[in-house]
Design a protein around this motif. Sequence first.
Motif, PDB file in Angstrom:
ATOM      1  N   PHE A 136       0.798  -1.219   0.000  1.00  0.00           N
ATOM      2  CA  PHE A 136       0.000   0.000   0.000  1.00  0.00           C
ATOM      3  C   PHE A 136       0.833   1.273   0.000  1.00  0.00           C
ATOM      4  N   LYS A 137       2.096   1.188   0.431  1.00  0.00           N
ATOM      5  CA  LYS A 137       2.914   2.387   0.416  1.00  0.00           C
ATOM      6  C   LYS A 137       3.181   2.879  -1.003  1.00  0.00           C
ATOM      7  N   MET A 138       3.005   1.989  -1.995  1.00  0.00           N
ATOM      8  CA  MET A 138       3.206   2.401  -3.386  1.00  0.00           C
ATOM      9  C   MET A 138       2.231   3.497  -3.791  1.00  0.00           C
ATOM     10  N   ILE A 139       1.027   3.429  -3.268  1.00  0.00           N
ATOM     11  CA  ILE A 139       0.021   4.428  -3.633  1.00  0.00           C
ATOM     12  C   ILE A 139      -0.147   5.495  -2.554  1.00  0.00           C
ATOM     13  N   ARG A 140       0.428   5.264  -1.379  1.00  0.00           N
ATOM     14  CA  ARG A 140       0.304   6.244  -0.300  1.00  0.00           C
ATOM     15  C   ARG A 140       1.494   7.178  -0.223  1.00  0.00           C
ATOM     16  N   ALA A 141       2.608   6.823  -0.904  1.00  0.00           N
ATOM     17  CA  ALA A 141       3.814   7.635  -0.825  1.00  0.00           C
ATOM     18  C   ALA A 141       4.032   8.372  -2.136  1.00  0.00           C
ATOM     19  N   GLU A 142       4.636   9.527  -2.042  1.00  0.00           N
ATOM     20  CA  GLU A 142       5.002  10.301  -3.219  1.00  0.00           C
ATOM     21  C   GLU A 142       6.317  11.015  -2.953  1.00  0.00           C
ATOM     22  N   LEU A 143       6.956  11.451  -4.027  1.00  0.00           N
ATOM     23  CA  LEU A 143       8.262  12.087  -3.933  1.00  0.00           C
ATOM     24  C   LEU A 143       8.098  13.592  -4.081  1.00  0.00           C
ATOM     25  N   GLN A 144       8.499  14.336  -3.063  1.00  0.00           N
ATOM     26  CA  GLN A 144       8.454  15.792  -3.105  1.00  0.00           C
ATOM     27  C   GLN A 144       9.840  16.343  -2.778  1.00  0.00           C
ATOM     28  N   ASP A 145      10.463  16.989  -3.794  1.00  0.00           N
ATOM     29  CA  ASP A 145      11.803  17.562  -3.625  1.00  0.00           C
ATOM     30  C   ASP A 145      12.799  16.500  -3.165  1.00  0.00           C
ATOM     31  N   GLY A 146      12.660  15.292  -3.720  1.00  0.00           N
ATOM     32  CA  GLY A 146      13.596  14.233  -3.394  1.00  0.00           C
ATOM     33  C   GLY A 146      13.348  13.554  -2.071  1.00  0.00           C
ATOM     34  N   VAL A 147      12.230  13.872  -1.409  1.00  0.00           N
ATOM     35  CA  VAL A 147      11.915  13.291  -0.104  1.00  0.00           C
ATOM     36  C   VAL A 147      10.601  12.532  -0.214  1.00  0.00           C
ATOM     37  N   HIS A 148      10.589  11.306   0.298  1.00  0.00           N
ATOM     38  CA  HIS A 148       9.373  10.505   0.279  1.00  0.00           C
ATOM     39  C   HIS A 148       8.395  11.033   1.325  1.00  0.00           C
ATOM     40  N   ILE A 149       7.209  11.350   0.888  1.00  0.00           N
ATOM     41  CA  ILE A 149       6.143  11.834   1.766  1.00  0.00           C
ATOM     42  C   ILE A 149       5.001  10.833   1.714  1.00  0.00           C
ATOM     43  N   ILE A 150       4.581  10.368   2.883  1.00  0.00           N
ATOM     44  CA  ILE A 150       3.466   9.418   2.954  1.00  0.00           C
ATOM     45  C   ILE A 150       2.171  10.197   3.112  1.00  0.00           C
ATOM     46  N   LYS A 151       1.256   9.970   2.206  1.00  0.00           N
ATOM     47  CA  LYS A 151      -0.031  10.655   2.269  1.00  0.00           C
ATOM     48  C   LYS A 151      -0.848  10.095   3.426  1.00  0.00           C
ATOM     49  N   GLN A 152      -1.373  10.991   4.251  1.00  0.00           N
ATOM     50  CA  GLN A 152      -2.230  10.566   5.343  1.00  0.00           C
ATOM     51  C   GLN A 152      -3.655  10.394   4.839  1.00  0.00           C
ATOM     52  N   PRO A 153      -4.253   9.252   5.098  1.00  0.00           N
ATOM     53  CA  PRO A 153      -5.627   9.047   4.614  1.00  0.00           C
ATOM     54  C   PRO A 153      -6.606   9.989   5.291  1.00  0.00           C
ATOM     55  N   LYS A 154      -7.550  10.456   4.492  1.00  0.00           N
ATOM     56  CA  LYS A 154      -8.566  11.348   5.030  1.00  0.00           C
ATOM     57  C   LYS A 154      -9.598  10.542   5.823  1.00  0.00           C
ATOM     58  N   ASP A 155     -10.124  11.170   6.848  1.00  0.00           N
ATOM     59  CA  ASP A 155     -11.150  10.513   7.655  1.00  0.00           C
ATOM     60  C   ASP A 155     -12.441  10.435   6.853  1.00  0.00           C
ATOM     61  N   GLU A 156     -12.884   9.212   6.648  1.00  0.00           N
ATOM     62  CA  GLU A 156     -14.128   9.015   5.910  1.00  0.00           C
ATOM     63  C   GLU A 156     -15.296   9.083   6.887  1.00  0.00           C
ATOM     64  N   VAL A 157     -15.573  10.288   7.350  1.00  0.00           N
ATOM     65  CA  VAL A 157     -16.644  10.495   8.322  1.00  0.00           C
ATOM     66  C   VAL A 157     -17.544  11.608   7.813  1.00  0.00           C
ATOM     67  N   THR A 158     -18.825  11.346   7.782  1.00  0.00           N
ATOM     68  CA  THR A 158     -19.778  12.355   7.342  1.00  0.00           C
ATOM     69  C   THR A 158     -20.088  13.309   8.490  1.00  0.00           C
ATOM     70  N   PRO A 159     -20.578  14.507   8.185  1.00  0.00           N
ATOM     71  CA  PRO A 159     -20.953  15.450   9.258  1.00  0.00           C
ATOM     72  C   PRO A 159     -21.981  14.875  10.222  1.00  0.00           C
ATOM     73  N   GLU A 160     -22.911  14.056   9.704  1.00  0.00           N
ATOM     74  CA  GLU A 160     -23.922  13.452  10.586  1.00  0.00           C
ATOM     75  C   GLU A 160     -23.268  12.477  11.568  1.00  0.00           C
ATOM     76  N   GLN A 161     -22.274  11.732  11.081  1.00  0.00           N
ATOM     77  CA  GLN A 161     -21.569  10.800  11.970  1.00  0.00           C
ATOM     78  C   GLN A 161     -20.770  11.556  13.037  1.00  0.00           C
ATOM     79  N   VAL A 162     -20.170  12.673  12.646  1.00  0.00           N
ATOM     80  CA  VAL A 162     -19.418  13.480  13.618  1.00  0.00           C
ATOM     81  C   VAL A 162     -20.360  14.014  14.684  1.00  0.00           C
ATOM     82  N   LYS A 163     -21.545  14.480  14.279  1.00  0.00           N
ATOM     83  CA  LYS A 163     -22.523  14.980  15.251  1.00  0.00           C
ATOM     84  C   LYS A 163     -22.940  13.882  16.219  1.00  0.00           C
TER      85      LYS A 163
END
Length: 211
Positions: free
Chosen positions: A26-53
């Motif tokens: 999964f790091k293949m699709i979660r990581a990207e190269l920025q200015d020669g540095v590997h940055i791991i993308k943090q997954p967004k919280d899949e939570v709707t406003p109703e669920q948060v309430k």
Amino acid sequence: DYHKKQNALRALQKKALDKNPDEFYFKMIRAELQDGVHIIKQPKDEVTPEQVKLMRTQDIKYVEMKRVAEAKKIERLKSELHLLDAEGKNPNKHVFFFDTKKEVQEFDIATHLDTVPELVDRVYNRPTIATLQKETLKGATNPAHLKKLAQQRKNQYDLLKQRIEREKAMFVIAQKIQTRKDLLDKTHKVKVKKETTNGPAIYKFKFQRKR
């Protein structure tokens, strides 16, 4: 140093040749190269406003349940201690009225209250002289025992103070959670007062007529 770098390059080339091209992680699709540095993308919280309430509501219910439990314990402690000589309590006042200055000068509070001078300062458990003559002395009389009882009473008051502070803190937490829950609404609002340790932030919401 040159040969060391060459050996490292050959080891990396061999590792690349031996790698399975069909291997996936999964790091293949979660990581990207920025200015020669590997940055791991943090997954967004899949939570709707109703669920948060809903989660906010559950948090408020839990905190409120704990606060009510603390309040019941506080009332139980107060009923046991009666707050007879709690620290910080305003002292009771007993005012006597006289017509002349002579009566004031001749006034003896022990005689007026019909008790012994040693018990005048008490606001509770202050028997009269007649009661002391009729009844036998009850309770602890040993100084060491009296000191132990005084310490136990002090510990009870300390516990009561801690529970009162905890109940106030939970009340503030519940208010802050409710404020954050209200902010999820897409209503225009203006902050009136900043959040403090003793209270939530205050917002002024735009009035909307309900259909």
